[in-house]
Design a protein around this motif. Structure first.
Motif, PDB file in Angstrom:
ATOM      1  N   ASP A 158       0.822  -1.209   0.000  1.00  0.00           N
ATOM      2  CA  ASP A 158       0.000   0.000   0.000  1.00  0.00           C
ATOM      3  C   ASP A 158       0.858   1.262   0.000  1.00  0.00           C
ATOM      4  OD1 ASP A 158      -2.292  -1.513  -0.014  1.00  0.00           O
ATOM      5  OD2 ASP A 158      -2.699  -1.308   2.131  1.00  0.00           O
ATOM      6  N   ILE A 159       2.009   1.211   0.649  1.00  0.00           N
ATOM      7  CA  ILE A 159       2.924   2.350   0.623  1.00  0.00           C
ATOM      8  C   ILE A 159       3.435   2.582  -0.793  1.00  0.00           C
ATOM      9  CG2 ILE A 159       5.236   3.121   1.314  1.00  0.00           C
ATOM     10  CD1 ILE A 159       4.679   1.839   4.082  1.00  0.00           C
ATOM     11  N   TYR A 160       3.866   1.523  -1.447  1.00  0.00           N
ATOM     12  CA  TYR A 160       4.474   1.684  -2.772  1.00  0.00           C
ATOM     13  C   TYR A 160       3.462   1.795  -3.910  1.00  0.00           C
ATOM     14  CZ  TYR A 160       9.459   1.898  -2.052  1.00  0.00           C
ATOM     15  OH  TYR A 160      10.719   2.353  -1.737  1.00  0.00           O
ATOM     16  N   VAL A 178       8.257   9.495   2.057  1.00  0.00           N
ATOM     17  CA  VAL A 178       8.954   9.855   0.824  1.00  0.00           C
ATOM     18  C   VAL A 178       9.424   8.569   0.145  1.00  0.00           C
ATOM     19  CG1 VAL A 178      10.879  11.110  -0.201  1.00  0.00           C
ATOM     20  CG2 VAL A 178       9.697  12.048   1.814  1.00  0.00           C
ATOM     21  N   LEU A 179       8.893   8.306  -1.018  1.00  0.00           N
ATOM     22  CA  LEU A 179       9.226   7.078  -1.735  1.00  0.00           C
ATOM     23  C   LEU A 179      10.471   7.262  -2.594  1.00  0.00           C
ATOM     24  CD1 LEU A 179       5.647   6.118  -2.966  1.00  0.00           C
ATOM     25  CD2 LEU A 179       6.882   5.144  -1.026  1.00  0.00           C
ATOM     26  N   VAL A 180      11.369   6.296  -2.509  1.00  0.00           N
ATOM     27  CA  VAL A 180      12.546   6.280  -3.384  1.00  0.00           C
ATOM     28  C   VAL A 180      12.430   5.027  -4.246  1.00  0.00           C
ATOM     29  CG1 VAL A 180      15.050   6.399  -3.535  1.00  0.00           C
ATOM     30  CG2 VAL A 180      13.878   7.407  -1.562  1.00  0.00           C
ATOM     31  N   HIS A 181      12.477   5.216  -5.556  1.00  0.00           N
ATOM     32  CA  HIS A 181      12.296   4.132  -6.516  1.00  0.00           C
ATOM     33  C   HIS A 181      13.601   3.829  -7.242  1.00  0.00           C
ATOM     34  CE1 HIS A 181       7.855   4.394  -6.362  1.00  0.00           C
ATOM     35  NE2 HIS A 181       8.004   5.711  -6.377  1.00  0.00           N
ATOM     36  N   ARG A 182      13.604   2.721  -7.960  1.00  0.00           N
ATOM     37  CA  ARG A 182      14.615   2.420  -8.976  1.00  0.00           C
ATOM     38  C   ARG A 182      13.926   2.477 -10.332  1.00  0.00           C
ATOM     39  NH1 ARG A 182      18.841  -0.757  -8.097  1.00  0.00           N
ATOM     40  NH2 ARG A 182      19.348  -0.055 -10.201  1.00  0.00           N
ATOM     41  N   PRO A 183      14.691   2.652 -11.426  1.00  0.00           N
ATOM     42  CA  PRO A 183      14.075   2.733 -12.758  1.00  0.00           C
ATOM     43  C   PRO A 183      13.496   1.384 -13.201  1.00  0.00           C
ATOM     44  CG  PRO A 183      16.466   2.757 -12.927  1.00  0.00           C
ATOM     45  CD  PRO A 183      16.150   2.876 -11.470  1.00  0.00           C
ATOM     46  N   LYS A 204       3.596   6.672  -9.124  1.00  0.00           N
ATOM     47  CA  LYS A 204       4.607   7.510  -9.775  1.00  0.00           C
ATOM     48  C   LYS A 204       5.151   8.586  -8.840  1.00  0.00           C
ATOM     49  CE  LYS A 204       2.788   6.746 -14.426  1.00  0.00           C
ATOM     50  NZ  LYS A 204       3.873   5.791 -14.747  1.00  0.00           N
ATOM     51  N   ASP A 205       4.556   8.716  -7.657  1.00  0.00           N
ATOM     52  CA  ASP A 205       5.063   9.681  -6.680  1.00  0.00           C
ATOM     53  C   ASP A 205       6.428   9.230  -6.164  1.00  0.00           C
ATOM     54  OD1 ASP A 205       2.762  11.194  -6.914  1.00  0.00           O
ATOM     55  OD2 ASP A 205       1.755  10.202  -5.234  1.00  0.00           O
ATOM     56  N   GLY A 206       7.253  10.184  -5.811  1.00  0.00           N
ATOM     57  CA  GLY A 206       8.551   9.865  -5.244  1.00  0.00           C
ATOM     58  C   GLY A 206       9.694  10.230  -6.179  1.00  0.00           C
ATOM     59  N   ILE A 226      11.694   5.915   2.331  1.00  0.00           N
ATOM     60  CA  ILE A 226      11.736   4.450   2.285  1.00  0.00           C
ATOM     61  C   ILE A 226      12.234   4.020   0.904  1.00  0.00           C
ATOM     62  CG2 ILE A 226       9.296   4.323   1.572  1.00  0.00           C
ATOM     63  CD1 ILE A 226       9.130   1.606   3.036  1.00  0.00           C
ATOM     64  N   GLY A 227      13.037   2.967   0.883  1.00  0.00           N
ATOM     65  CA  GLY A 227      13.555   2.427  -0.369  1.00  0.00           C
ATOM     66  C   GLY A 227      13.785   0.936  -0.230  1.00  0.00           C
ATOM     67  N   TYR A 228      14.592   0.379  -1.112  1.00  0.00           N
ATOM     68  CA  TYR A 228      14.878  -1.061  -1.057  1.00  0.00           C
ATOM     69  C   TYR A 228      16.231  -1.334  -1.710  1.00  0.00           C
ATOM     70  CZ  TYR A 228      12.568  -0.256  -5.555  1.00  0.00           C
ATOM     71  OH  TYR A 228      12.179   0.279  -6.771  1.00  0.00           O
ATOM     72  N   VAL A 229      17.028  -2.160  -1.056  1.00  0.00           N
ATOM     73  CA  VAL A 229      18.340  -2.548  -1.572  1.00  0.00           C
ATOM     74  C   VAL A 229      18.617  -3.982  -1.141  1.00  0.00           C
ATOM     75  CG1 VAL A 229      19.373  -0.235  -1.571  1.00  0.00           C
ATOM     76  CG2 VAL A 229      19.505  -1.662   0.492  1.00  0.00           C
TER      77      VAL A 229
END
Length: 306
Positions: A158-160, A178-183, A204-206, A226-229
């Motif tokens: 739901d966040i993403y 604050v969403l941080v995405h990868r391409p 598409k926000d972030g 928030i992000g992911y690695v």
């Protein structure tokens, strides 16, 4: 008397001659036997001796590898070690995302395409050969000011997807997420989409970061983010969230309770040869898998097969 002695002497002489002939015959037989034994031993030794090993051809040339930034730390470490052992080989390693790596190897731009995910259907007829080299645990990461340590899989989805936009909705402070995405070309993004979002689309926000290192830097520097690695990028400058109360550990991946991880692939176009083949074999070697793979916070490729 004389005649008697003559006959006796003749008899003695004949006996002596016969004895000498016998001795000569025995000596000849012994020499023949010794010669035969020597020949047989030499033949046996020659048959049992291993042929002289042909001199090994010294590896040389340039190997290009591109793709997954998640796998980048492992491939760079392996490349450094491999070039030290094989000074006539140059290995150039770049990131760009899993999708880029797969495209590059399919097009012949790179010798190796590194990816966090399996190649898509459009590449099934390109003759790509899969070499699985590690397992990479991934985690949702947040800035250290976020007062949340755990989210459910549904909350993360739901966040993403943009349904949850404030940390207070999942037990945190009243602060915007604050969403941080990868391409789109990122294998990390694809994994999160598959495993956390169940195939749904990201909002598409972030903001979007090109690689895992930039993702980490953005989360560390942006309050409420928030992000992911994958876990090699995680340290005490940020916080990794539990998912459904389960933290990423080797045991939790093996027992199936932690599901956010990827099998790391190195693709080649057909069977590799020369320095490319030797480099992949170096990474796949049991010693490298047991030591360097773990030291870099990856897990051995055969973990789930044990």
């Amino acid at each position: 008397m004389f005649n008697f002695m003559s006959r006796k002497g003749i008899t003695f002489t004949l006996s002596a001659v016969l004895m000498m002939g016998t001795l000569v015959g025995c000596g000849a037989k012994t020499e023949t036997n010794n010669a035969a034994a020597t020949t047989a031993a030499t033949t046996a030794a020659s048959a049992s001796a291993k042929p002289t090993d042909a001199p090994k051809t010294e590896l040389s040339g340039t190997v290009t590898a591109s793709g997954s930034s998640a796998l980048l730390p492992l491939v760079k470490q392996a490349a450094t070690e491999f070039m030290e052992k094989n000074p006539k080989v140059t290995i150039n390693v770049t990131a760009g995302g899993s999708g880029t790596g797969i495209k590059n190897v399919a097009d012949g731009t790179s010798d190796i395409g590194n990816s966090d995910v399996e190649f898509s259907a459009e590449y099934k007829d390109k003759g790509l050969k899969d070499h699985k080299v590690a397992i990479a645990p991934f985690a949702l990461i947040v800035n250290k000011d976020v007062k949340v340590d755990n989210v459910t899989k549904q909350q993360a989805a739901d966040i993403y997807t943009g349904k949850i936009t404030n940390w207070k909705e999942v037990g945190g402070n009243d602060a915007k997420i604050v969403l941080v995405h990868r391409p789109d070309s990122s294998g990390s993004r694809t994994l999160v989409k598959q495993i956390i979002l169940d195939g749904k689309e990201f909002t598409k926000d972030g903001i979007t970061q090109e690689n895992s290192g930039a993702m980490k830097t953005a989360v560390v520097g942006q309050s409420g983010s928030i992000g992911y690695v994958d876990t090699p990028y995680i340290d005490d400058t940020l916080k990794a969230l539990k998912i459904d109360g389960v933290a990423f550990t080797e045991d939790n991946i093996k027992n199936g309770t932690y599901k956010l991880f990827g099998v790391e692939h190195m693709y080649t176009k057909g069977e590799p040869t020369g320095a490319v083949k030797a480099f992949i074999e170096y990474i796949s070697n049991k010693d490298f898998q047991a030591k360097q793979v773990r030291e870099l916070k990856f897990l051995p490729a055969d973990l789930l097969g044990k």
